[in-house]
Design a protein around this motif. Structure first.
Motif, PDB file in Angstrom:
ATOM      1  N   GLY A  89      42.960  34.823  54.234  1.00  0.00           N
ATOM      2  CA  GLY A  89      43.618  33.525  53.457  1.00  0.00           C
ATOM      3  C   GLY A  89      43.011  32.010  53.876  1.00  0.00           C
ATOM      4  O   GLY A  89      42.963  31.387  53.258  1.00  0.00           O
ATOM      5  N   TYR A 108      40.063  33.583  48.454  1.00  0.00           N
ATOM      6  CA  TYR A 108      41.339  32.730  49.343  1.00  0.00           C
ATOM      7  C   TYR A 108      42.736  33.531  48.560  1.00  0.00           C
ATOM      8  O   TYR A 108      43.594  33.652  49.408  1.00  0.00           O
ATOM      9  N   ALA A 109      42.584  33.582  47.276  1.00  0.00           N
ATOM     10  CA  ALA A 109      43.859  33.963  46.590  1.00  0.00           C
ATOM     11  C   ALA A 109      44.229  35.349  47.083  1.00  0.00           C
ATOM     12  O   ALA A 109      45.398  35.590  47.660  1.00  0.00           O
ATOM     13  N   GLY A 130      43.276  36.832  49.730  1.00  0.00           N
ATOM     14  CA  GLY A 130      43.637  37.006  51.311  1.00  0.00           C
ATOM     15  C   GLY A 130      44.924  36.362  51.621  1.00  0.00           C
ATOM     16  O   GLY A 130      45.829  36.749  52.555  1.00  0.00           O
ATOM     17  N   GLY A 131      45.413  35.428  50.693  1.00  0.00           N
ATOM     18  CA  GLY A 131      46.669  34.560  50.774  1.00  0.00           C
ATOM     19  C   GLY A 131      48.049  35.743  50.548  1.00  0.00           C
ATOM     20  O   GLY A 131      48.932  35.885  50.949  1.00  0.00           O
ATOM     21  N   ASN A 132      47.544  36.285  49.300  1.00  0.00           N
ATOM     22  CA  ASN A 132      48.592  37.053  48.915  1.00  0.00           C
ATOM     23  C   ASN A 132      48.277  37.972  47.654  1.00  0.00           C
ATOM     24  O   ASN A 132      47.976  37.837  46.536  1.00  0.00           O
ATOM     25  N   ARG A 184      37.533  30.858  45.143  1.00  0.00           N
ATOM     26  CA  ARG A 184      38.918  30.560  45.042  1.00  0.00           C
ATOM     27  C   ARG A 184      39.821  31.748  45.021  1.00  0.00           C
ATOM     28  O   ARG A 184      40.863  32.127  45.548  1.00  0.00           O
ATOM     29  N   LYS A 185      39.089  32.759  44.139  1.00  0.00           N
ATOM     30  CA  LYS A 185      40.048  34.443  44.115  1.00  0.00           C
ATOM     31  C   LYS A 185      40.014  35.175  45.505  1.00  0.00           C
ATOM     32  O   LYS A 185      40.854  35.762  46.038  1.00  0.00           O
ATOM     33  N   ARG A 209      49.015  40.600  46.314  1.00  0.00           N
ATOM     34  CA  ARG A 209      49.793  41.374  45.363  1.00  0.00           C
ATOM     35  C   ARG A 209      49.890  40.106  44.133  1.00  0.00           C
ATOM     36  O   ARG A 209      49.656  40.512  42.869  1.00  0.00           O
ATOM     37  N   ALA A 210      50.148  39.180  44.656  1.00  0.00           N
ATOM     38  CA  ALA A 210      50.480  37.874  43.507  1.00  0.00           C
ATOM     39  C   ALA A 210      49.364  37.643  42.836  1.00  0.00           C
ATOM     40  O   ALA A 210      49.297  37.507  41.783  1.00  0.00           O
ATOM     41  N   ALA A 211      48.050  37.939  43.747  1.00  0.00           N
ATOM     42  CA  ALA A 211      46.765  37.543  43.096  1.00  0.00           C
ATOM     43  C   ALA A 211      46.502  38.533  42.095  1.00  0.00           C
ATOM     44  O   ALA A 211      45.978  38.220  40.870  1.00  0.00           O
ATOM     45  N   TRP A 212      46.626  39.832  42.301  1.00  0.00           N
ATOM     46  CA  TRP A 212      46.579  41.008  41.289  1.00  0.00           C
ATOM     47  C   TRP A 212      47.298  40.642  40.112  1.00  0.00           C
ATOM     48  O   TRP A 212      47.179  40.899  39.117  1.00  0.00           O
TER      49      TRP A 212
END
Lengths: 496, 320
Positions: free
Chosen positions: B264, B193-194, B196-198, B190-191, B200-203
């Protein structure tokens, strides 16, 4: 009656089973400013995108100067004189003002770009718009407000007949707004039809001649601005008579129970010697103009800037968060100012966005049943609309995305949530819902710390306000005994 | 509204497009080769030739999901192969040689991962440099010679285990199942994909993005170690020119299977299907006696076509 420059008649548009626009008609006149109003999700941006050639309407027609038109793509709409200034600026920071303004229509001599003529032409345009700016400076050195002026000048260079402005003042300070407003009035005099998409009532009454209100994809009100009052517009937007921004039940929190304490917190040149205590049950707000250091303060507590000095105590225990994941582990959550860049994960559903901060709690092999259960509960609790967590997050309106980001931290059981400009780009209805949620959370014992520059927001949501100016806390105000004037006065008094 | 629903029926995603293509290829070659293509032995051949690409492609998929790229796989496999070959030739216990392969491959992955994940270096450049470094070390170490004379045991990965399926195919299957479970059912997946998707937002939501990214390159490196074991087992020799362009084949398999180079998006089933499709094309054209030069063109055209179909579908969806 003047003839409309651009008009849309009986527009219908749906995405899947979701009817976004039904039977919407609008008309924009030459030399007027037209306010396009509606809560997020009312269909404003879809309507604008249809007129921009980004989407195609399912039914209905567009007319430009009385002639029916059909745009194949945005560039065709642009070529026909329809331009748009987006909320997010589309400028090349490394290039000069002139380069940005001229775009790919630079003046050429013998097949090469004639820089002297380009700069001269740009200077003329800026002078004509009464913008005092050197066309040869790099755009990245300009303030956000001045960059916005460049963006508008860029659109004007294309000689548009209609110009859409999407919440142009959302990231501007008071003084900067003034510059923008003057420019809008100047454009109006030049005979351009301006469409202003905004949430600020002040702008509507100050700048606009006509207005259209959309609600649930339908046109519910339109006419000259003088026929409306703030209350009436809000009523049309929300669809029911509501008293907005009513502050009830101010609390001092429990002075005996300190959720968080900050002592002599400093970060290089950003802010110095900040001290405050957050009590259990209260909502504490930090305000200040852009550059006051309030955003950096929020980010420092969340571990984004690790080189800070001073002490942070969480429930009496000294902590030193040096990254967001450490802060998160300690029990601190943060709702960032820029939802798109730092808040939402665009390839994820609402559900996955909601659980992105609690993956460890779901176990190495994710407990999907528990996840679904938590998500469903939070969707309900925060009233996220549409109530379908399996939709991609980007299909939700700004206000509902914000609810999801807030719910993310509550779902993972944080003790403290910091919110930086929690309702930026959020419509009136969702704003109130977010405030209600914050109050409910504070009542549940979660520490709520708001960082905001909107005085309405401070007055309607907080219990206590700390005013920052040039990196220092200059005043503590009790919300019940203060006013927007007083807050503003302390925020700017050094400038006087 | 009804038109929107109707249109939806026609979109089947890139994986669907690929599956359709794979079936068409299958039918086409079966007819042209008079059934030879669909014969049991040939299917086995196809799966064997897909297995290395499949395994490396899965590692590549992990890296691509983060939005990165791993161009060091060819060099990594060559260097690792040469090291363990020398070890085997020198009579070091076989099992230790296998462990060494996994270790060396992983180590290269660790360096890539730390450089990209922790020190924020550009993946393309880091792994390209690493490809050059590892290939060079391999060549220098063996002075460009071909190594052979491995213990008999080593052939095991290329032999049919349990009667029917070759070891390399079983390894691919095992890796695929494990990787699919990780991507779909674990917090790490899950992380990934997170991030890869964004990123900065994941961090900003408390995910340790640097660790997540680093781990993706380590997985890719580990699978290269596995690839080195497979290749040396298949050839029963090793040289610095034993393989080439492995990274491109792996990327092709992943992209065919719907993995996005922007990060992502990606799946194990897609990549495996991609690897098998590529193997089918090569195999079928070989059976038909098409020149290898023409085969290259064919492979390129098919990859182009699948990605084009996906792009057209996405555009149609965006217009709706």
């Amino acid at each position: 009656m003047a003839k409309a420059v651009l008009s849309a008649k009986n527009i219908y548009k749906s995405f899947g089973s979701n009817n976004v626009l039904s039977d919407v008609s609008v008309e924009f006149q030459k030399g007027t400013v037209h306010a396009l109003l509606g809560v997020n999700g009312a269909g404003k941006s879809t309507l604008v995108k249809i007129m921009q050639g980004i989407y195609r309407a399912d039914a209905g027609s567009l007319f430009l100067n009385g002639e029916e038109i059909r745009f194949a793509d945005p560039s065709e709409a642009m070529a026909r004189g329809i331009s748009m200034v987006f909320q997010e600026l589309n400028l090349f920071g490394e290039m000069t003002v002139a380069e940005n303004i001229m775009g790919n229509r630079k003046i050429k001599k013998h097949g090469l770009i004639d820089w002297n003529s380009c700069n001269k032409k740009a200077a003329e345009l800026l002078a004509d718009l009464q913008i005092d700016m050197d066309p040869k400076v790099q755009v990245k050195t300009l303030s956000l407000a001045r960059q916005q002026l460049v963006e508008i000048a860029k659109c004007i260079f294309a000689d548009p007949e209609v110009m859409f402005l999407d919440e142009p003042s959302s990231s501007l300070s008071r003084a900067e707004e003034e510059i923008l407003y003057r420019l809008v009035e100047r454009l109006k005099q030049k005979g351009i039809a301006i469409v202003l998409i905004t949430h600020k009532m002040e702008e509507v009454f100050r700048l606009c001649d006509e207005l259209t209100v959309l609600r649930d994809g339908q046109c519910v009100a339109r006419g000259p601005v003088e026929d409306f009052s703030v209350e009436k517009i809000t009523e049309h937007m929300l669809g029911k008579a509501t008293e907005i921004f009513k502050r009830t039940g101010i609390t001092n929190g429990d002075p005996g129970q300190i959720m968080m304490e900050v002592r002599e917190l400093s970060l290089d040149k950003k802010f110095q010697n900040v001290n405050f205590q957050l009590r259990k049950g209260e909502i504490l707000a930090v305000t200040g103009l852009v550059g006051s250091g309030k955003s950096d303060l929020a980010r420092t507590i969340f571990g984004v800037h690790k080189k800070f000095t001073g002490e942070i105590f969480l429930e009496g225990k000294k902590i030193r968060p040096e990254s967001p994941d450490q802060a998160s582990r300690l029990g601190i959550g943060y709702v960032p100012i820029s939802r798109k860049d730092e808040g939402i994960i665009g390839n994820f559903t609402a559900a996955r966005n909601m659980t992105s901060a609690m993956l460890e709690q779901l176990g190495f092999f994710l407990d999907r049943e528990k996840e679904t259960e938590i998500v469903e509960q939070k969707m309900e609790e925060f009233n996220v609309n549409p109530r379908n967590a399996s939709l991609n997050i980007t299909l939700f309106s700004g206000g509902n995305q914000q609810k999801v980001v807030l719910a993310r931290w509550i779902a993972s059981g944080k003790k403290i949530v910091l919110l930086d400009e929690p309702t930026r780009g959020v419509d009136v209805g969702a704003k109130q819902e977010i405030y209600d949620n914050l109050k409910r959370l504070a009542g549940m014992g979660i520490g709520i710390l708001i960082f905001s520059s909107e005085t309405d927001e401070l007055l309607s949501s907080s219990d206590r306000i700390l005013v920052m100016r040039e990196g220092k806390i200059v005043k503590e105000l009790i919300t019940a005994n203060t006013s927007s004037e007083e807050i503003l006065e302390y925020s700017i008094s050094a400038a006087r | 509204m009804s038109t929107a629903e109707k249109k939806k029926e026609f979109t089947f995603g890139q994986k669907g497009a690929l599956l359709l293509l794979a079936i068409c290829i299958c039918v086409f070659f079966s007819v042209r080769t008079g059934g030879l293509f669909i014969g049991g032995q040939n299917i086995k051949n196809i799966l064997v030739s897909a297995s290395l690409n499949g395994i490396i492609g899965i590692g590549m998929t992990f890296v691509l999901i983060t939005g990165g790229i791993d161009l060091s796989v060819t060099g990594n496999i060559i260097m690792t192969s040469l090291f363990i070959s020398q070890m085997m030739v020198n009579g070091i216990p076989w099992i230790l040689c296998l462990l060494a392969a996994l270790l060396i491959g992983t180590l290269v992955g660790v360096i890539n991962g730390l450089a990209v994940g922790k020190f924020q270096m550009v993946a393309f450049v880091v792994t390209m440099a690493m490809n050059s470094i590892t290939t060079g070390i391999g060549k220098l170490y063996t002075d460009g010679m071909t190594l052979y004379g491995f213990p008999k045991n080593h052939e095991i990965f290329n032999k049919a285990l349990f009667g029917i399926l070759p070891g390399s195919v079983l390894m691919m299957a095992a890796v695929a199942i494990l990787a699919a479970v990780i991507l779909k059912y674990t917090d790490y997946g899950r992380k990934l994909y997170a991030v890869g998707g964004n990123s900065r937002a994941a961090w900003m939501s408390g995910i340790r993005t640097s660790t997540v990214v680093t781990l993706a390159y380590i997985i890719s490196g580990f699978l290269c170690g596995m690839g080195a074991i497979l290749m040396t087992s298949k050839l029963m020799s090793a040289s610095s020119t034993m393989i080439s362009g492995t990274e491109m084949d792996a990327i092709a398999a992943a992209v065919l299977g719907g993995t996005s180079l922007a990060g992502g998006i990606g799946s194990v089933t897609g990549t495996i299907l991609g690897a098998i499709t590529i193997a089918m094309i090569t195999n079928g054209l070989n059976l038909m006696g098409v020149s290898p030069f023409a085969q290259e063109i064919c492979k390129g055209v098919i990859i182009f076509a699948v990605v084009a179909i996906d792009a057209i579908q996405k555009r149609r969806q965006a217009e709706n």
